[in-house]
Write an enzyme that holds these catalytic residues in place. Structure first.
Site, PDB file in Angstrom:
ATOM      1  N   PRO A  98      -8.981  -5.499 -48.473  1.00 32.47           N
ATOM      2  CG  PRO A  98     -10.841  -5.080 -49.831  1.00 32.47           C
ATOM      3  CD  PRO A  98     -10.021  -6.194 -49.257  1.00 32.47           C
ATOM      4  CB  CYS A  99      -6.469  -1.531 -45.641  1.00 28.17           C
ATOM      5  SG  CYS A  99      -6.075  -0.208 -46.813  1.00 28.17           S
ATOM      6  CD  GLN A 100     -10.409   0.848 -48.970  1.00 27.04           C
ATOM      7  OE1 GLN A 100     -10.376  -0.308 -48.562  1.00 27.04           O
ATOM      8  NE2 GLN A 100     -10.422   1.151 -50.256  1.00 27.04           N
ATOM      9  CB  VAL A 101     -13.365  -1.539 -43.196  1.00 31.46           C
ATOM     10  CG1 VAL A 101     -12.465  -2.771 -43.135  1.00 31.46           C
ATOM     11  CG2 VAL A 101     -14.443  -1.653 -42.148  1.00 31.46           C
ATOM     12  CG  PHE A 102      -9.591  -3.197 -40.768  1.00 32.84           C
ATOM     13  CD1 PHE A 102     -10.556  -3.585 -39.858  1.00 32.84           C
ATOM     14  CD2 PHE A 102      -9.364  -3.999 -41.863  1.00 32.84           C
ATOM     15  CE1 PHE A 102     -11.266  -4.763 -40.028  1.00 32.84           C
ATOM     16  CE2 PHE A 102     -10.056  -5.182 -42.042  1.00 32.84           C
ATOM     17  CZ  PHE A 102     -11.018  -5.559 -41.123  1.00 32.84           C
TER      18      PHE A 102
END
Length: 400
Positions: A98-102
């Site tokens: 999951p990429c949202q956090v970055f």
């Protein structure tokens, strides 16, 4: 002898990476997809529609740590999943975690965010696999390009350090889909490839030689690439819901007089008139935040996002023969490289209800471009094959 490397897939989504691996072959060597894991039930439905192997529908954090389950029954279910996942040796472990956090649009909290902790589940799974059969020989991980610079590089440093502590040689590269494939999408992502055997790592030259893989397109080729992914046979008569019309969106078709007559509270900084501003075929447009129309300057589709059609960035718009419409879900999948109509299908029903366009747009936006994954999969095969040949040659020399 042809080799077939077993693949396990985490955060599989609808199988962008997996399809790329499934379709790759080098000198007779290939891959065997063993299992996939995905937490989103709608993505799991699409995945199962298209792949025959086992899909574990569940939270990877609970699979690797069943004690985190909410109750005893759930704990037993996750223990069973873990046992089945660890049953077979995995040569290659892949995942677009999951990429949202970055992302720049996110909260920039990195590993302080619960979603950032999912990387630790990858580490934990590698350790569990190691106890049973040994670690996967190769890892392929994908994320947003900002992962490299997040928190002044500290986030990526932690990831790389952890993989190196596990014994891997780590390589990474930011790749834009439009640069190395025929897919007309501006999509920059970081790809991390890690090798347990340093000799294989040395044989993996792709990132160092990526300029050789750049695909140069003239104007006619650019248009042809777009024609390949658009369903230009559609018309307003059979696909009316995708069209933008004055009746549905009156504030997007304002002439100068109508714009000036609007109450100041309703008037945007710029007048929007889709008929006037979306005036070229084979171009991609967006109505940004309902405020203004923007044409993508690169001549390809802007990055497809998971929040298309769900109140975030609009689904890209195109001018066609009978008006202006947004991309259909099938077109967004094709822009990501999924062969819709040629072996890959989109579900239409789930649990007795219509499978919504919104779910499909999200799945396309979350996916990894299939063509990029296929190139990486082939280059990994090439590195493995080259290393094996070198080892055989060395043994022959020693014995002679």
């Amino acid at each position: 002898m042809n080799l077939k490397y077993s693949v396990g897939s985490l955060f599989a989504g609808v199988g962008g990476i997996d399809l790329g691996f499934q379709n790759s072959i080098f000198e007779g060597d290939s891959y065997n997809l063993v299992w996939a894991n995905e937490i989103d039930e709608y993505a799991v439905e699409t995945y199962r529609y298209n792949f025959p192997h086992q899909v574990f529908h569940g939270d990877i954090e609970k699979i690797v740590r069943p004690a985190r389950a909410e109750n005893e029954e759930e704990r037993k279910q996750y223990l069973q999943m873990q046992e089945e996942m660890l049953h077979q040796k995995i040569d290659i472990l892949v995942g677009g975690f999951p990429c949202q956090v970055f992302s720049i649009a996110g909260y920039r909290r990195g590993f302080d965010d619960e979603r950032g902790n999912l990387f630790w589940s990858i580490v934990e799974l590698i350790k569990l696999l190691d106890e049973r059969h040994g670690k996967p020989s190769v890892l392929l991980l994908e994320n947003v390009k900002n992962l490299k610079s997040h928190d002044k590089g500290r986030t990526y440093r932690v990831i790389k350090d952890q993989l190196e502590l596990l014994g891997y040689t780590v390589k990474e590269k930011v790749i834009n889909t439009k640069d190395i494939t025929r897919l007309p999408q501006n999509r920059e992502r970081i790809f991390i490839v890690a090798f347990l055997n340093p000799n294989v790592a040395n044989c993996f030259k792709f990132f160092d030689e990526i300029e050789r893989y750049k695909v140069i397109k003239n104007e006619e080729q650019r248009r042809e690439n777009i024609r390949r992914v658009l369903d230009l046979h559609l018309s307003k008569m059979d696909s009316e819901k995708y069209y933008y019309t004055r009746e549905k969106y009156p504030l997007y078709f304002l002439n100068e007089e109508e714009f000036l007559k609007l109450d100041e509270n309703m008037r945007k900084d710029q007048r929007v008139n889709i008929d006037e501003q979306i005036d070229e075929e084979y171009q991609f447009y967006q109505v940004r935040r309902g405020m203004y129309v923007r044409k993508n300057k690169t001549g390809v589709c802007p990055t497809l996002t998971a929040n298309m059609g769900t109140g975030g960035h609009n689904v890209p718009l195109i001018k066609v023969a009978d008006g202006v419409r947004k991309l259909t879900p099938a077109e967004t999948f094709k822009i990501q490289g999924f062969p819709i109509g040629f072996g890959y299908r989109l579900p239409t029903q789930y649990k007795g209800r219509e499978f919504s366009d919104g779910r499909l747009y999200k799945q396309a936006g979350n996916a990894v471009s299939v063509d990029v994954a296929a190139i990486l999969a082939k280059e990994i095969l090439k590195a493995l094959h080259t290393s094996v040949k070198a080892e055989v040659k060395e043994k022959v020399v020693i014995h002679s």
